[in-house]
Design an enzyme around this catalytic site. Sequence first.
Site, short mmCIF file in Angstrom:
data_model
loop_
_atom_site.label_atom_id
_atom_site.label_comp_id
_atom_site.label_asym_id
_atom_site.label_seq_id
_atom_site.Cartn_x
_atom_site.Cartn_y
_atom_site.Cartn_z
N VAL A 11 0.46 -1.41 0.02
CA VAL A 11 -0.05 0.04 0.04
C VAL A 11 0.92 1.11 -0.33
O VAL A 11 1.90 1.29 0.70
CB VAL A 11 -1.28 0.15 1.05
N ASP A 12 0.50 1.72 -1.12
CA ASP A 12 1.15 3.55 -1.05
C ASP A 12 0.08 4.73 -0.53
O ASP A 12 0.84 5.36 0.00
CB ASP A 12 1.79 3.67 -2.28
N VAL A 13 -0.65 4.17 -0.22
CA VAL A 13 -1.74 5.46 -0.19
C VAL A 13 -2.99 5.30 1.04
O VAL A 13 -3.12 3.91 0.33
CB VAL A 13 -2.19 6.16 -1.13
N ARG A 69 -3.11 -0.01 -5.37
CA ARG A 69 -1.96 0.23 -4.30
C ARG A 69 -2.36 1.18 -3.42
O ARG A 69 -1.48 1.59 -2.67
CB ARG A 69 -0.76 0.82 -4.80
#
Length: 357
Positions: free
Chosen positions: A69-71, A291
């Site tokens: 996960v980026d966000v 993501r």
Amino acid sequence: MHVLRSALTTVLMATSARAFSPAASSAVTRSTASKYFSSSSSSRMLSSTKLNANVLKLTEPSKDLLPDVDVFIFDCDGVIWRGDSVIPGIPETLDKLRALGKKMYFVTNNSTKSRAGYKKKFDSLGLNVPAEEIFSSSFAAAAYLEQTKFKETGKKVYVVGEVGIQEELDLIGVTHFGGPEDAGKAPDMGPGCALEHDKDVGAVIVGFDRNINYYKIQYAQLCINENPGCEFIATNTDAVTHLTDAQEWAGNGSMVGAIKGCTGQEPTVVGKPSPLMIDYLCSKLGLEKSRICMVGDRLDTDILFGTDNGLKSLLVLSGVTTEEKLLSQENTITPDYYADSIVDFFVDENAKVEATA
């Protein structure tokens, strides 16, 4: 719905710079959202209950969640705070996520405050959240009107709701009335009496209203039923909300339901689970939806927001949804994971600290 999606996506891009002053974004290229289905993983642990439901409980976030996960998109009520109280451990958790380089956005269906109002609430609770990370359904309602060029019609908006909607309408220069100013009003219902209404009302926006009354309901239904082309807009349809940390309170779904009941009309809903905010964030950050993780406490808004738009999703039990409801066989909305609260994102780290203490 397709028209609403594309219209609001465009205006979110156009108005964000004026409201938040972040870097300007390019126009949105709309892509088809595919529902995200998580693949099985040997590191995930299935929680089986006496209700015979299998749900993935977050047990190893450092392996199963954080690397993918980026966000993070967080709901606010029931996730970050309850009423006017921060949920324990939240400030430290947000700091840790930022230290890992994670981007965060806070998307709330509560329309009682504008974005500026929510920024003040974050500040008052000791949460360091930049204004450009905050999105509210009151903003979404105003953005929808701006994109549909409502101001150019010369029409007015009648507000069933609170100051948050009014402040957002002021920012786009749309004439409005109602809201808190009609809190103490009661129509004269003696023989032969009728409530006069403004024939120039072209839209009724219904948001959460702690001072809902019969006058407002009657005024709204007159505008919708008798003014040609008058649009019925709902900021959200949440069944319950957290006004305090002591109990659940009837949400905007009850206000919207009252107007639906007397008009027979379905509203245009601009809050979650609409995909509009997702499209904006994906375009701004240039990320794949897979993501992004939606984190919320409601199955029918937050989690549906994630599953319907190709995001990862995580339900927290710190808000309105109980573990029993989540695991019941009647529930058809399944998150990728669930946890007690977002503090569990660092359960591995917390366990190590406790072990060395």
